[in-house]
Design a protein around this motif. Sequence first.
Motif, PDB file in Angstrom:
ATOM      1  N   THR A   1      62.417  36.403  16.500  1.00  0.00           N
ATOM      2  CA  THR A   1      62.743  37.821  16.444  1.00  0.00           C
ATOM      3  C   THR A   1      61.484  38.644  16.659  1.00  0.00           C
ATOM      4  OG1 THR A   1      64.521  37.429  14.844  1.00  0.00           O
ATOM      5  CG2 THR A   1      63.710  39.689  15.044  1.00  0.00           C
ATOM      6  N   TYR A   2      61.560  39.569  17.605  1.00  0.00           N
ATOM      7  CA  TYR A   2      60.457  40.508  17.804  1.00  0.00           C
ATOM      8  C   TYR A   2      60.962  41.909  17.475  1.00  0.00           C
ATOM      9  CZ  TYR A   2      56.336  42.789  19.683  1.00  0.00           C
ATOM     10  OH  TYR A   2      55.185  43.530  19.819  1.00  0.00           O
ATOM     11  N   GLN A   3      60.363  42.531  16.468  1.00  0.00           N
ATOM     12  CA  GLN A   3      60.773  43.843  15.999  1.00  0.00           C
ATOM     13  C   GLN A   3      59.942  44.902  16.714  1.00  0.00           C
ATOM     14  OE1 GLN A   3      63.248  43.943  13.386  1.00  0.00           O
ATOM     15  NE2 GLN A   3      63.466  46.098  13.962  1.00  0.00           N
ATOM     16  N   PHE A   4      60.476  45.451  17.805  1.00  0.00           N
ATOM     17  CA  PHE A   4      59.729  46.440  18.576  1.00  0.00           C
ATOM     18  C   PHE A   4      59.422  47.675  17.742  1.00  0.00           C
ATOM     19  CE2 PHE A   4      62.109  44.051  21.792  1.00  0.00           C
ATOM     20  CZ  PHE A   4      61.098  43.758  22.699  1.00  0.00           C
ATOM     21  N   THR A   5      60.477  48.239  17.125  1.00  0.00           N
ATOM     22  CA  THR A   5      60.356  49.420  16.265  1.00  0.00           C
ATOM     23  C   THR A   5      61.276  49.203  15.069  1.00  0.00           C
ATOM     24  OG1 THR A   5      62.185  50.633  17.303  1.00  0.00           O
ATOM     25  CG2 THR A   5      60.005  50.850  18.322  1.00  0.00           C
ATOM     26  N   ASN A   6      61.379  50.199  14.217  1.00  0.00           N
ATOM     27  CA  ASN A   6      62.315  50.103  13.099  1.00  0.00           C
ATOM     28  C   ASN A   6      63.761  50.023  13.579  1.00  0.00           C
ATOM     29  OD1 ASN A   6      60.273  50.206  11.163  1.00  0.00           O
ATOM     30  ND2 ASN A   6      60.342  52.438  11.020  1.00  0.00           N
ATOM     31  N   ASP A   7      64.014  50.529  14.789  1.00  0.00           N
ATOM     32  CA  ASP A   7      65.386  50.580  15.311  1.00  0.00           C
ATOM     33  C   ASP A   7      65.727  49.415  16.232  1.00  0.00           C
ATOM     34  OD1 ASP A   7      65.613  53.004  13.982  1.00  0.00           O
ATOM     35  OD2 ASP A   7      65.100  54.192  15.760  1.00  0.00           O
ATOM     36  N   TRP A   8      64.752  48.932  17.012  1.00  0.00           N
ATOM     37  CA  TRP A   8      65.013  47.944  18.059  1.00  0.00           C
ATOM     38  C   TRP A   8      64.412  46.585  17.706  1.00  0.00           C
ATOM     39  CZ3 TRP A   8      68.168  48.790  22.159  1.00  0.00           C
ATOM     40  CH2 TRP A   8      68.456  50.105  22.494  1.00  0.00           C
ATOM     41  N   ALA A   9      65.207  45.522  17.950  1.00  0.00           N
ATOM     42  CA  ALA A   9      64.725  44.155  17.742  1.00  0.00           C
ATOM     43  C   ALA A   9      65.336  43.251  18.807  1.00  0.00           C
ATOM     44  CB  ALA A   9      65.081  43.640  16.356  1.00  0.00           C
ATOM     45  N   LEU A  10      64.602  42.208  19.189  1.00  0.00           N
ATOM     46  CA  LEU A  10      65.072  41.234  20.166  1.00  0.00           C
ATOM     47  C   LEU A  10      65.029  39.847  19.542  1.00  0.00           C
ATOM     48  CD1 LEU A  10      65.937  40.546  23.097  1.00  0.00           C
ATOM     49  CD2 LEU A  10      63.498  40.237  23.613  1.00  0.00           C
ATOM     50  N   LYS A  11      66.180  39.149  19.573  1.00  0.00           N
ATOM     51  CA  LYS A  11      66.269  37.780  19.090  1.00  0.00           C
ATOM     52  C   LYS A  11      66.494  36.860  20.285  1.00  0.00           C
ATOM     53  CE  LYS A  11      68.401  39.299  14.746  1.00  0.00           C
ATOM     54  NZ  LYS A  11      69.604  39.192  13.878  1.00  0.00           N
ATOM     55  N   VAL A  12      65.677  35.800  20.381  1.00  0.00           N
ATOM     56  CA  VAL A  12      65.781  34.871  21.509  1.00  0.00           C
ATOM     57  C   VAL A  12      65.885  33.454  20.970  1.00  0.00           C
ATOM     58  CG1 VAL A  12      64.684  33.991  23.600  1.00  0.00           C
ATOM     59  CG2 VAL A  12      64.458  36.403  23.008  1.00  0.00           C
ATOM     60  N   GLY A  13      66.932  32.729  21.374  1.00  0.00           N
ATOM     61  CA  GLY A  13      67.122  31.355  20.922  1.00  0.00           C
ATOM     62  C   GLY A  13      68.575  31.093  20.586  1.00  0.00           C
ATOM     63  N   ARG A  14      68.825  30.115  19.716  1.00  0.00           N
ATOM     64  CA  ARG A  14      70.193  29.759  19.327  1.00  0.00           C
ATOM     65  C   ARG A  14      70.653  30.610  18.155  1.00  0.00           C
ATOM     66  NH1 ARG A  14      72.194  23.693  19.218  1.00  0.00           N
ATOM     67  NH2 ARG A  14      71.976  24.232  21.428  1.00  0.00           N
ATOM     68  N   GLN A  15      71.821  31.251  18.337  1.00  0.00           N
ATOM     69  CA  GLN A  15      72.377  32.127  17.319  1.00  0.00           C
ATOM     70  C   GLN A  15      73.883  31.935  17.266  1.00  0.00           C
ATOM     71  OE1 GLN A  15      70.788  36.231  18.277  1.00  0.00           O
ATOM     72  NE2 GLN A  15      69.709  35.046  19.821  1.00  0.00           N
ATOM     73  N   ARG A  16      74.500  32.413  16.204  1.00  0.00           N
ATOM     74  CA  ARG A  16      75.959  32.371  16.110  1.00  0.00           C
ATOM     75  C   ARG A  16      76.547  33.507  16.943  1.00  0.00           C
ATOM     76  NH1 ARG A  16      79.714  30.029  13.060  1.00  0.00           N
ATOM     77  NH2 ARG A  16      78.216  29.142  11.603  1.00  0.00           N
ATOM     78  N   VAL A  17      77.663  33.221  17.614  1.00  0.00           N
ATOM     79  CA  VAL A  17      78.314  34.284  18.376  1.00  0.00           C
ATOM     80  C   VAL A  17      78.769  35.380  17.411  1.00  0.00           C
ATOM     81  CG1 VAL A  17      79.053  32.807  20.281  1.00  0.00           C
ATOM     82  CG2 VAL A  17      80.509  33.019  18.283  1.00  0.00           C
ATOM     83  N   PRO A  18      78.547  36.650  17.754  1.00  0.00           N
ATOM     84  CA  PRO A  18      78.781  37.752  16.804  1.00  0.00           C
ATOM     85  C   PRO A  18      80.174  38.340  16.882  1.00  0.00           C
ATOM     86  CG  PRO A  18      77.669  38.592  18.733  1.00  0.00           C
ATOM     87  CD  PRO A  18      77.887  37.113  18.993  1.00  0.00           C
ATOM     88  N   TYR A  19      81.195  37.498  17.072  1.00  0.00           N
ATOM     89  CA  TYR A  19      82.543  37.996  17.266  1.00  0.00           C
ATOM     90  C   TYR A  19      83.121  38.709  16.046  1.00  0.00           C
ATOM     91  CZ  TYR A  19      83.185  35.234  21.565  1.00  0.00           C
ATOM     92  OH  TYR A  19      83.102  34.727  22.818  1.00  0.00           O
ATOM     93  N   PHE A  20      82.816  38.202  14.857  1.00  0.00           N
ATOM     94  CA  PHE A  20      83.621  38.551  13.690  1.00  0.00           C
ATOM     95  C   PHE A  20      82.847  39.350  12.649  1.00  0.00           C
ATOM     96  CE2 PHE A  20      85.023  34.302  15.194  1.00  0.00           C
ATOM     97  CZ  PHE A  20      86.190  34.721  15.803  1.00  0.00           C
ATOM     98  N   LEU A  21      83.597  39.916  11.736  1.00  0.00           N
ATOM     99  CA  LEU A  21      83.007  40.717  10.673  1.00  0.00           C
ATOM    100  C   LEU A  21      82.085  39.883   9.793  1.00  0.00           C
ATOM    101  CD1 LEU A  21      83.258  43.690   9.785  1.00  0.00           C
ATOM    102  CD2 LEU A  21      85.037  42.979   8.188  1.00  0.00           C
TER     103      LEU A  21
END
Length: 279
Positions: free
Chosen positions: A51-71
């Motif tokens: 995770t690279y936190q550009f600013t307090n508002d923006w972040a970029l995650k690169v790699g294996r993650q869970r699909v964000p379909y659900f609540l």
Amino acid sequence: MGYDDQADFQSDSLYGIQFRSDLAEKLSATGQLVGRGDKDYKADITWAYFTYQFTNDWALKVGRQRVPYFLYSDYLDVAYAYTWITPPDSNYELGGFDNIDGANLEYVKLLGNWTSRLNMVYGSSDTDVTDNTGTVATTGTSISLSAENFWDVTWNLNYNDWFTVQLNYSSIDVTISAFNDLADGIEQFIPFLTAEQNDYLRMDEDTSSYAGLALSADFGSWFAVTEYVKSEIENAPIRSDNTNWYVMGGFRLDKWTFALTYSEIDAPNSPDTVYENTG
């Protein structure tokens, strides 16, 4: 899911190990290993991203993650974080497409009393799953699943920590090798099939779309949650136009929580459906 007609405490059992490490001022690494009872507790890497936190508002995650379909996608494996023992399969069973390898651009912003979280994901996935229903192969056979050109946009809005609304839309190109092997075999015995008929037998980069809406309200003593999902697969040899939803409501009394869930699946056969799973 690993269920049969015998009493079993293994299918819903799991263990997990999660870690997070700060590597630099704005860079961190997150990993998670999960072993499930229905897979003989073999550990799988479910999270492995930077995770690279550009600013307090923006972040970029690169790699294996869970699909964000659900609540409840972010903590789906943490059962004490939600009311159920397991969430409704009608919505949360993805048939092996639980994780994605790619990039997730996240934008979080306070809008008055609302917290807005926008996730934009792009990636792919290759995995092997066991066909426990005999849908496309002999029961217990390992099937290769491939997902390419996966993109997803999820917008979550939370009002004062008691009301949440989430919208989601995604598209993915799905390949299931077992269907293609079956189509090759059928083509040898029935060589006069048209190209269109043969294409309906296959799942080779068939485009699948997914749309979801979730609402959640928690008044302290009383709470209610609902999620609605609509999915479609182009030229699919199986049921390809599905609507799934559930509604759950309940109340808390001291240390006790009482809840009732109703779920429904609408999966009609289209005129082009080649195979109907009755298992």
